[in-house]
Write a protein that holds these residues in place. Structure first.
Motif, PDB file in Angstrom:
ATOM      1  N   ASN A   1       1.136  -1.293  -0.085  1.00 44.17           N
ATOM      2  CA  ASN A   1      -0.002  -0.021   0.107  1.00 44.17           C
ATOM      3  C   ASN A   1       0.868   1.562   0.411  1.00 44.17           C
ATOM      4  OD1 ASN A   1      -2.563  -1.104   0.020  1.00 44.17           O
ATOM      5  ND2 ASN A   1      -2.429  -1.585   2.585  1.00 44.17           N
ATOM      6  N   ARG A   2       2.403   0.924   0.568  1.00 48.74           N
ATOM      7  CA  ARG A   2       3.044   2.506   0.232  1.00 48.74           C
ATOM      8  C   ARG A   2       3.708   2.912  -1.426  1.00 48.74           C
ATOM      9  NH1 ARG A   2       7.508   1.183   5.229  1.00 48.74           N
ATOM     10  NH2 ARG A   2       5.800   1.806   6.747  1.00 48.74           N
ATOM     11  N   GLN A   3       3.013   2.327  -2.367  1.00 46.55           N
ATOM     12  CA  GLN A   3       3.507   2.175  -3.572  1.00 46.55           C
ATOM     13  C   GLN A   3       2.655   3.549  -3.899  1.00 46.55           C
ATOM     14  OE1 GLN A   3       6.475   0.527  -5.254  1.00 46.55           O
ATOM     15  NE2 GLN A   3       6.688  -0.822  -3.691  1.00 46.55           N
ATOM     16  N   GLU A   4       3.182   4.443  -4.074  1.00 48.71           N
ATOM     17  CA  GLU A   4       2.237   5.650  -4.370  1.00 48.71           C
ATOM     18  C   GLU A   4       2.660   6.272  -5.834  1.00 48.71           C
ATOM     19  OE1 GLU A   4       0.845   8.601  -1.700  1.00 48.71           O
ATOM     20  OE2 GLU A   4       1.294   7.703  -0.089  1.00 48.71           O
ATOM     21  N   TRP A   5       3.915   6.222  -6.274  1.00 49.15           N
ATOM     22  CA  TRP A   5       4.248   6.901  -7.779  1.00 49.15           C
ATOM     23  C   TRP A   5       5.005   5.721  -8.132  1.00 49.15           C
ATOM     24  CZ3 TRP A   5       2.211  10.950  -7.864  1.00 49.15           C
ATOM     25  CH2 TRP A   5       1.709  11.991  -7.231  1.00 49.15           C
ATOM     26  N   ARG A   6       4.838   4.273  -7.604  1.00 47.22           N
ATOM     27  CA  ARG A   6       5.277   2.813  -8.238  1.00 47.22           C
ATOM     28  C   ARG A   6       4.330   2.808  -9.028  1.00 47.22           C
ATOM     29  NH1 ARG A   6      11.330   2.873  -6.479  1.00 47.22           N
ATOM     30  NH2 ARG A   6      12.144   5.058  -6.345  1.00 47.22           N
ATOM     31  N   TRP A   7       4.475   1.369  -9.701  1.00 52.59           N
ATOM     32  CA  TRP A   7       3.162   0.325 -10.007  1.00 52.59           C
ATOM     33  C   TRP A   7       4.114  -1.118  -9.098  1.00 52.59           C
ATOM     34  CZ3 TRP A   7       6.801  -1.863 -13.195  1.00 52.59           C
ATOM     35  CH2 TRP A   7       7.000  -1.394 -13.982  1.00 52.59           C
ATOM     36  N   GLY A   8       5.568  -1.010  -9.120  1.00 57.79           N
ATOM     37  CA  GLY A   8       5.935  -2.092  -8.885  1.00 57.79           C
ATOM     38  C   GLY A   8       7.993  -1.552  -7.995  1.00 57.79           C
ATOM     39  N   SER A   9       8.011  -2.472  -7.212  1.00 49.97           N
ATOM     40  CA  SER A   9      10.098  -2.146  -6.959  1.00 49.97           C
ATOM     41  C   SER A   9      10.269  -3.665  -6.521  1.00 49.97           C
ATOM     42  CB  SER A   9       9.626  -1.457  -5.626  1.00 49.97           C
ATOM     43  OG  SER A   9       8.934  -2.403  -4.818  1.00 49.97           O
TER      44      SER A   9
ATOM     45  N   ILE B   1      10.334  -8.532  -3.760  1.00 50.30           N
ATOM     46  CA  ILE B   1       9.313  -8.214  -5.160  1.00 50.30           C
ATOM     47  C   ILE B   1       7.961  -7.514  -4.256  1.00 50.30           C
ATOM     48  CG2 ILE B   1       7.914  -7.396  -7.473  1.00 50.30           C
ATOM     49  CD1 ILE B   1      10.020  -9.755  -8.377  1.00 50.30           C
ATOM     50  N   ARG B   2       8.111  -6.142  -4.531  1.00 48.55           N
ATOM     51  CA  ARG B   2       6.071  -5.535  -4.159  1.00 48.55           C
ATOM     52  C   ARG B   2       6.007  -4.704  -5.604  1.00 48.55           C
ATOM     53  NH1 ARG B   2      10.935  -5.305  -1.874  1.00 48.55           N
ATOM     54  NH2 ARG B   2      12.038  -3.282  -3.134  1.00 48.55           N
ATOM     55  N   ILE B   3       4.288  -4.902  -4.916  1.00 48.89           N
ATOM     56  CA  ILE B   3       3.308  -4.789  -6.544  1.00 48.89           C
ATOM     57  C   ILE B   3       2.590  -4.093  -5.346  1.00 48.89           C
ATOM     58  CG2 ILE B   3       2.173  -5.528  -8.126  1.00 48.89           C
ATOM     59  CD1 ILE B   3       4.704  -6.082  -8.718  1.00 48.89           C
ATOM     60  N   SER B   4       2.335  -2.918  -6.220  1.00 51.64           N
ATOM     61  CA  SER B   4       1.429  -1.473  -5.302  1.00 51.64           C
ATOM     62  C   SER B   4       0.020  -2.156  -5.659  1.00 51.64           C
ATOM     63  CB  SER B   4       1.299  -0.389  -6.309  1.00 51.64           C
ATOM     64  OG  SER B   4       0.258   0.321  -6.104  1.00 51.64           O
ATOM     65  N   SER B   5      -0.599  -2.296  -4.383  1.00 56.07           N
ATOM     66  CA  SER B   5      -2.144  -2.888  -4.400  1.00 56.07           C
ATOM     67  C   SER B   5      -2.939  -1.628  -5.333  1.00 56.07           C
ATOM     68  CB  SER B   5      -2.419  -2.648  -3.148  1.00 56.07           C
ATOM     69  OG  SER B   5      -2.611  -1.265  -2.131  1.00 56.07           O
ATOM     70  N   ARG B   6      -2.776  -0.501  -5.833  1.00 59.00           N
ATOM     71  CA  ARG B   6      -3.394   0.013  -6.473  1.00 59.00           C
ATOM     72  C   ARG B   6      -3.802  -0.644  -7.908  1.00 59.00           C
ATOM     73  NH1 ARG B   6      -1.009   5.181  -8.519  1.00 59.00           N
ATOM     74  NH2 ARG B   6       0.917   3.829  -8.065  1.00 59.00           N
ATOM     75  N   LEU B   7      -3.022  -1.799  -8.578  1.00 61.48           N
ATOM     76  CA  LEU B   7      -3.369  -2.073  -9.513  1.00 61.48           C
ATOM     77  C   LEU B   7      -3.741  -4.025  -9.193  1.00 61.48           C
ATOM     78  CD1 LEU B   7       0.870  -2.327 -10.603  1.00 61.48           C
ATOM     79  CD2 LEU B   7      -1.196  -1.397 -12.149  1.00 61.48           C
ATOM     80  N   GLY B   8      -4.094  -3.654  -8.201  1.00 60.60           N
ATOM     81  CA  GLY B   8      -5.048  -5.353  -7.570  1.00 60.60           C
ATOM     82  C   GLY B   8      -6.250  -5.441  -8.425  1.00 60.60           C
TER      83      GLY B   8
ATOM     84  N   LEU C   1      -0.796   1.429 -19.032  1.00 61.42           N
ATOM     85  CA  LEU C   1      -0.382   2.090 -17.621  1.00 61.42           C
ATOM     86  C   LEU C   1       0.094   3.496 -17.864  1.00 61.42           C
ATOM     87  CD1 LEU C   1       2.308  -0.419 -16.176  1.00 61.42           C
ATOM     88  CD2 LEU C   1      -0.153   0.256 -15.083  1.00 61.42           C
ATOM     89  N   ILE C   2       0.582   3.674 -18.794  1.00 62.86           N
ATOM     90  CA  ILE C   2       0.527   5.726 -19.204  1.00 62.86           C
ATOM     91  C   ILE C   2      -0.192   5.614 -19.432  1.00 62.86           C
ATOM     92  CG2 ILE C   2       1.157   6.557 -21.086  1.00 62.86           C
ATOM     93  CD1 ILE C   2       3.774   4.879 -21.938  1.00 62.86           C
ATOM     94  N   ALA C   3      -1.366   5.571 -20.518  1.00 62.87           N
ATOM     95  CA  ALA C   3      -3.330   6.586 -19.830  1.00 62.87           C
ATOM     96  C   ALA C   3      -3.910   6.437 -18.536  1.00 62.87           C
ATOM     97  CB  ALA C   3      -4.218   5.219 -20.950  1.00 62.87           C
ATOM     98  N   ARG C   4      -3.383   5.654 -17.948  1.00 62.16           N
ATOM     99  CA  ARG C   4      -3.547   5.602 -16.380  1.00 62.16           C
ATOM    100  C   ARG C   4      -2.621   6.195 -15.677  1.00 62.16           C
ATOM    101  NH1 ARG C   4      -4.892   1.577 -13.029  1.00 62.16           N
ATOM    102  NH2 ARG C   4      -5.368   2.735 -11.548  1.00 62.16           N
ATOM    103  N   GLY C   5      -1.797   6.535 -16.305  1.00 62.65           N
ATOM    104  CA  GLY C   5      -0.858   7.617 -15.361  1.00 62.65           C
ATOM    105  C   GLY C   5       0.451   6.819 -14.287  1.00 62.65           C
TER     106      GLY C   5
END
Length: 141
Positions: A63-71, A79-86, A130-134
């Motif tokens: 839930n900490r990935q605000e500006w990235r979709w993964g790291s 590997i951490r994946i942004s929960s925004r992509l869930g 992802l580009i379209a979603r910003g």
């Protein structure tokens, strides 16, 4: 999920305001729980096997990935994946996982890295999404 969402609202709200806030609360709840039904470990294992990449030691939602979709931290293979992509399409999630798996081999975004990522056939489509979603801030270099 499948339960009941109880929303308390002030009696002074109009029917339109009530409908707006109930929809808003459902959306917020859905965003939080969207990643719950997706097994990142299984998807990462499947992609790593299919595209001949190493498996991560751990992969989890963040839930900490605000500006990235993964790291990715190659040193400990996490590997951490942004929960925004869930709640995004699975082919987009798979691209992000593939991107991070490639970092287990090549830490930088160089030509070798992109050749690994592009083994995934929906790479360009997912990047466009992802580009379209910003959510895809960096140009391919």
């Amino acid at each position: 999920m499948g339960g009941i969402l109880r929303v308390s609202i002030p009696a002074t709200m109009t029917k339109a305001e009530e409908e707006h806030w109930v929809a808003e609360m459902l959306e917020r709840l859905g965003k939080r729980s969207g990643s719950a039904g997706r097994d990142l470990e299984a998807r990462a294992a499947q992609l790593a096997s299919r595209y001949d990449l190493p498996r991560p030691a751990t992969i989890r939602w963040s839930n900490r990935q605000e500006w990235r979709w993964g790291s990715c931290t190659p040193v400990d293979r996490t590997i951490r994946i942004s929960s925004r992509l869930g709640r995004d399409p699975l082919w987009v999630l798979d691209y992000v996982i593939m991107h991070e798996l490639a970092h287990l081999v090549v830490p930088r975004h160089n030509a070798k890295f992109w050749s690994l990522v592009e083994r995934y056939p929906l790479t360009e489509r997912a990047r466009g999404y992802l580009i379209a979603r910003g959510l895809e801030p960096y140009a391919k270099t």
